[in-house]
Motif scaffolding. Structure first.
Motif, PDB file in Angstrom:
ATOM      1  N   ASP A 145       0.825  -1.207   0.000  1.00 40.47           N
ATOM      2  CA  ASP A 145       0.000   0.000   0.000  1.00 40.47           C
ATOM      3  C   ASP A 145       0.862   1.261   0.000  1.00 40.47           C
ATOM      4  O   ASP A 145       0.493   2.276  -0.604  1.00 40.47           O
ATOM      5  CB  ASP A 145      -0.952   0.004   1.199  1.00 40.47           C
ATOM      6  N   ALA A 146       2.003   1.215   0.667  1.00 42.48           N
ATOM      7  CA  ALA A 146       2.924   2.358   0.650  1.00 42.48           C
ATOM      8  C   ALA A 146       3.471   2.595  -0.754  1.00 42.48           C
ATOM      9  O   ALA A 146       3.565   3.741  -1.222  1.00 42.48           O
ATOM     10  CB  ALA A 146       4.063   2.130   1.638  1.00 42.48           C
ATOM     11  N   CYS A 147       3.851   1.515  -1.434  1.00 46.50           N
ATOM     12  CA  CYS A 147       4.329   1.653  -2.820  1.00 46.50           C
ATOM     13  C   CYS A 147       3.244   2.245  -3.711  1.00 46.50           C
ATOM     14  O   CYS A 147       3.513   3.125  -4.536  1.00 46.50           O
ATOM     15  CB  CYS A 147       4.755   0.291  -3.363  1.00 46.50           C
ATOM     16  N   LEU A 148       2.020   1.765  -3.542  1.00 46.00           N
ATOM     17  CA  LEU A 148       0.901   2.286  -4.330  1.00 46.00           C
ATOM     18  C   LEU A 148       0.695   3.778  -4.064  1.00 46.00           C
ATOM     19  O   LEU A 148       0.492   4.567  -5.006  1.00 46.00           O
ATOM     20  CB  LEU A 148      -0.375   1.510  -3.992  1.00 46.00           C
ATOM     21  N   PHE A 149       0.761   4.164  -2.798  1.00 45.51           N
ATOM     22  CA  PHE A 149       0.579   5.569  -2.419  1.00 45.51           C
ATOM     23  C   PHE A 149       1.633   6.469  -3.073  1.00 45.51           C
ATOM     24  O   PHE A 149       1.309   7.486  -3.688  1.00 45.51           O
ATOM     25  CB  PHE A 149       0.641   5.700  -0.895  1.00 45.51           C
ATOM     26  N   HIS A 150       2.901   6.074  -2.966  1.00 52.51           N
ATOM     27  CA  HIS A 150       3.969   6.917  -3.491  1.00 52.51           C
ATOM     28  C   HIS A 150       3.971   6.935  -5.016  1.00 52.51           C
ATOM     29  O   HIS A 150       4.271   7.970  -5.632  1.00 52.51           O
ATOM     30  CB  HIS A 150       5.320   6.456  -2.941  1.00 52.51           C
ATOM     31  N   GLU A 151       3.623   5.824  -5.645  1.00 49.60           N
ATOM     32  CA  GLU A 151       3.515   5.808  -7.102  1.00 49.60           C
ATOM     33  C   GLU A 151       2.412   6.732  -7.585  1.00 49.60           C
ATOM     34  O   GLU A 151       2.532   7.357  -8.656  1.00 49.60           O
ATOM     35  CB  GLU A 151       3.232   4.382  -7.601  1.00 49.60           C
ATOM     36  N   ALA A 248       6.818 -10.287  -3.167  1.00 49.55           N
ATOM     37  CA  ALA A 248       7.414  -9.654  -1.986  1.00 49.55           C
ATOM     38  C   ALA A 248       8.864  -9.276  -2.264  1.00 49.55           C
ATOM     39  O   ALA A 248       9.368  -8.286  -1.728  1.00 49.55           O
ATOM     40  CB  ALA A 248       7.331 -10.607  -0.789  1.00 49.55           C
ATOM     41  N   GLU A 249       9.537 -10.065  -3.115  1.00 50.56           N
ATOM     42  CA  GLU A 249      10.903  -9.728  -3.512  1.00 50.56           C
ATOM     43  C   GLU A 249      10.923  -8.439  -4.321  1.00 50.56           C
ATOM     44  O   GLU A 249      11.786  -7.575  -4.125  1.00 50.56           O
ATOM     45  CB  GLU A 249      11.494 -10.870  -4.337  1.00 50.56           C
ATOM     46  N   ASP A 250       9.970  -8.279  -5.224  1.00 48.83           N
ATOM     47  CA  ASP A 250       9.887  -7.066  -6.037  1.00 48.83           C
ATOM     48  C   ASP A 250       9.671  -5.836  -5.159  1.00 48.83           C
ATOM     49  O   ASP A 250      10.250  -4.774  -5.404  1.00 48.83           O
ATOM     50  CB  ASP A 250       8.737  -7.167  -7.045  1.00 48.83           C
ATOM     51  N   VAL A 251       8.852  -5.977  -4.138  1.00 45.90           N
ATOM     52  CA  VAL A 251       8.553  -4.858  -3.240  1.00 45.90           C
ATOM     53  C   VAL A 251       9.722  -4.574  -2.311  1.00 45.90           C
ATOM     54  O   VAL A 251       9.867  -3.468  -1.787  1.00 45.90           O
ATOM     55  CB  VAL A 251       7.264  -5.166  -2.434  1.00 45.90           C
TER      56      VAL A 251
END
Length: 570
Positions: A145-151, A248-251
């Motif tokens: 969700d953090a990655c989604l937010f910043h993207e 999970a590795e990608d994240v």
């Protein structure tokens, strides 16, 4: 008779390091949690590498009923009985979830004079493994969700400059990783996250119970810390806008998740009422996950003992099937025999016959009709090529006439043998006869076989489980399931095994259907990818991955008394 917790509390517990030494575990391989429990270092496997493995016995049961079949009672009682007749035996069971403890089922320590002690420590927290699974799981949810937010708030150039990596192009409608909590909480089954200013993007999500987490399955199926790290890296958290999996590795969160679970990879050593060793490790449910304790615990116990008693959750169509087709594939260790637990009550309840008579009273009509359910489970286990022993878990109201009839009826089946178990009321001595017949069964030749070849298509694997595992005539896929199946094939994961999530209360998908269901199709509503665990979960009918509390939950009985002791645990 005293309650389970009173029996546990009055027992004279031996220091856990004494239990370890007797079993052959060295002090340097033990991390003590007081005098009653301890973690076992995986370094022990290096020292024991040359040891010959003992016999592996899997305990299963007839179709469950509200009266309780006593599968854990039988598992612990059998372990006690084997030790009483001079064998070295160790039990390997799952860690209880607090969902059932405070819900309706109660704990999972066994009962009466066949239980793991102290039962309150087993049923509440233990050494924190379930909490570690919850924390690691929810870290992954926060990370995606953090990655989604910043993207969503930064341009590609800004994202790369600030994060040092390329954006993942997460599809907010394809975030597959829900959150977990170790309680029954139906209100959290479906939620929206990201609501409010500067918290989004908003997307649908939900909670599962921790026992349903893929991390719990990974814990149970991993062979060591490095294997667990690899499996966690393969977790699919979401899809990108092109439909490609994001792991999970990608994240970049897989390493941190492993660190959180690094102590959880070690089994916990406890003891039975008679001071026999019991390894507690992992806790996946059998209706919504694969329902077995860990490969690691089995491996350690097999290297130290002549006999290892483990169990699969619910009936043989549930945890036993998954033990054979999922756990054995990962461990490479087939069972030497299986014990099917039955009670007179359970068979009467599974008869499908309506009666106003007290189920505790003699009722030969219902018993004879309900025997068909036991025979089905005997035949179901037998098709895997291993000897079957039937254990009749005796209740005080059982009559000799009905017990003798049942033993005679079992003698006409493919079962190797049958014995009445009085482990609940008598402990080790009440299970000695059962122990002897189990020893004899493990000496028989067995030809273990899987229900399906792993290289067959997902549809073929499902058909094998539906037809041979449940007696269905076929499967029906919902539109959503068809779409997900195509997606699984496109990703290249159709070579994984199958874990069916369905009601445990019937052999088929409908909990109201008792006895032996016939002429039915198995309705597959959804598929869930578990790439880290190594299987695809097929959700059947109305099965839920987050239980709810009933109108009269178990927590109403649990409290502290005037002596500051826990009361009400069952």
């Amino acid at each position: 008779m005293l309650s389970d917790i009173e029996i546990s509390r009055q027992a004279k517990h031996r220091p856990i390091n004494h239990i370890a030494i007797k079993l052959g575990i060295e002090a340097s391989e033990l991390s003590l949690f007081g005098d009653t429990k301890a973690k076992i270092s995986l370094d022990i496997l290096n020292r024991l590498q040359g040891n010959v493995e003992g016999k592996l016995v899997i305990v299963t049961a007839v179709t469950p009923t509200p009266f309780g079949e006593g599968k854990t009672v039988t598992s612990i009682g059998l372990t006690q009985g084997l030790n009483a007749i001079g064998k070295c035996a160790t039990a390997c069971i799952r860690q209880p979830s607090m969902g059932p403890v405070f819900g309706i089922k109660g704990g999972a320590a066994g009962g009466g004079f066949a239980q793991v002690v102290p039962m309150e420590e087993l049923n509440l927290h233990l050494t924190g493994d379930i909490h570690a699974v919850s924390s690691a799981h929810n870290l992954a949810a926060a990370a995606i969700d953090a990655c989604l937010f910043h993207e969503s708030r930064l341009s590609r150039e800004e994202y790369v400059a600030q994060s040092g990596s390329d954006p993942l192009n997460i599809d907010a409608k394809q975030i597959l990783w829900r959150r977990v909590v170790d309680h029954n909480e139906r209100s959290l089954r479906n939620i929206s996250v990201g609501i409010g200013d500067n918290n989004g993007p908003v997307h649908d999500s939900g909670f599962d119970i921790t026992a349903a987490s893929e991390l719990m399955a990974i814990l149970a199926l991993s062979r060591g810390l490095k294997d667990m790290r690899r499996r966690i890296g393969r977790l699919i958290l979401a899809l990108d806008t092109q439909g490609h999996p994001i792991t999970a590795e990608d994240v970049g969160v897989a390493g941190a998740m492993t660190v959180i679970m690094s102590d959880a990879i070690e089994p916990t050593l406890m003891q039975t009422l008679t001071g026999d060793p019991c390894l507690i490790h992992a806790g996946p449910f059998a209706n919504i996950a694969h329902g077995n304790s860990s490969i690691i615990a089995d491996k350690i116990a097999l290297k130290l003992s002549e006999f290892v008693i483990t169990e699969g959750g619910f009936g043989s169509d549930m945890g036993f099937e998954k033990f054979c087709n999922i756990k054995v594939r990962e461990s490479g260790r087939a069972p030497d025999t299986a014990v099917v637990v039955a009670t007179l009550k359970a068979l009467k309840a599974n008869s499908g016959l309506e009666s106003r008579n007290d189920i505790n009273l003699p009722d030969m009509e219902r018993l004879v009709a309900g025997f068909a359910n036991l025979k089905w489970h005997i035949d179901n286990v037998s098709q895997y090529g291993i000897p079957v022993v039937v254990a009749i878990n005796r209740f005080p109201t059982d009559t000799e006439e009905e017990l003798q009839w049942l033993k005679s009826a079992v003698a006409e089946t493919s079962a190797f043998g049958c014995e009445v178990s009085n482990a609940f009321s008598e402990g080790a001595s009440g299970a000695e006869a059962l122990a002897r017949i189990v020893v004899s069964a493990t000496e028989q030749a067995s030809e273990f076989r899987f229900l399906y070849p792993l290289e067959s298509s997902l549809e073929a694997k499902l058909m094998a489980i539906a037809e041979s595992g449940y007696g269905a005539k076929g499967i029906i896929l919902s539109d959503e399931a068809k779409q997900q199946l195509s997606q699984i094939k496109a990703i290249g994961l159709d070579g994984l095994g199958i874990c069916v999530a369905k009601t445990p209360l019937s052999i088929c998908h409908d909990p109201k259907v008792k006895g032996i269901p016939k002429d039915f199709d198995l309705p597959i509503t959804q598929f869930k990818i578990n790439a880290g665990a190594g299987f695809i979960t097929a959700l059947v009918g109305k099965v839920m991955t987050m239980p709810g509390l009933g109108v009269k939950p178990g927590y109403l009985n649990i409290d502290i008394n005037e002596q500051d002791e826990i009361v009400g645990l069952a």
